[in-house]
Design a protein around this motif. Structure first.
Motif: not given
Length: 203
Positions: A2, A23, A25-27, A33, A35, A37, A106, A155
């Motif tokens: 991160r 990237r 990212v969201k969880l 996940r 993600s 770019y 993702e 990240e």
């Protein structure tokens, strides 16, 4: 890894260019996940920038811009769209980078569903589209993306050479006076350059 607070503490335009190729990212609990770019950003810098929300002073809507770097500033526009910005520079100085476009990699099934199965090139090629595809709304305003427990963060990604980054006037500032209307604080990397960077990373 991160991105930490020191990344966002730098001058806004450095951060805006440095975010290209990283990237977002969201969880999501039980869904996994998401993600993508980052491929387009825009810088907004201080109360003197007449294209920036901070020009009117600190308000309930834009208060997050005055907060610590590495936090999210999420606002609602046109009565229908959310926009994600990442706060930059020093706490107390209002500046942020608008995340304008992503190349999703993702969670594509979730993203496609949220975007009603639009063509993949249209999944996150605008700031409102990427918020819709990632499920980002006002609840993320003020979120600390540098916190270890944050479900939304940035990240490391791939290195984007300076010579493939293009600079443009910021989008949609039609009523903003010059030089702020045309100042080239929008930064982009095209799909070919991103693909080349990804290929270099893999080799």
């Amino acid at each position: 890894m991160r991105l930490d607070r020191s990344f966002f503490s730098r001058p806004t335009l450095e951060v805006a260019k440095g975010l290209l190729g990283t990237r977002l990212v969201k969880l999501e609990p039980d869904r996994g996940r998401l993600s993508g770019y980052i491929v387009e950003t825009e810088g907004y810098v201080g109360t003197g920038d007449l294209g920036c929300h901070a020009r009117v002073g600190c308000t309930l809507r834009n208060a997050s811009m005055w907060g610590p770097p590495g936090h999210a500033y999420v606002y609602f526009t046109y009565g229908m769209h959310w926009m994600l910005n990442l706060v930059t520079e020093a706490e107390g100085f209002p500046a942020a980078v608008l995340i304008r476009a992503l190349h999703p990699v993702e969670g594509l099934d979730i993203i496609r569903q949220r975007r009603k199965n639009r063509p993949d090139r249209e999944l996150a090629d605008g700031p409102a589209k990427l918020c819709e595809s990632f499920g980002i709304d006002r609840s993320f305003d003020g979120a600390d993306l540098c916190s270890a427990g944050s479900t939304l963060f940035v990240e490391e990604g791939v290195e984007i050479p300076d010579n493939v980054i293009t600079a443009h006037p910021r989008v949609g500032l039609n009523s903003v006076p010059e030089p702020w209307k045309s100042i080239p604080w929008n930064f982009r990397v095209n799909s070919r350059a991103l693909a080349d960077a990804l290929k270099d990373e893999e080799s």
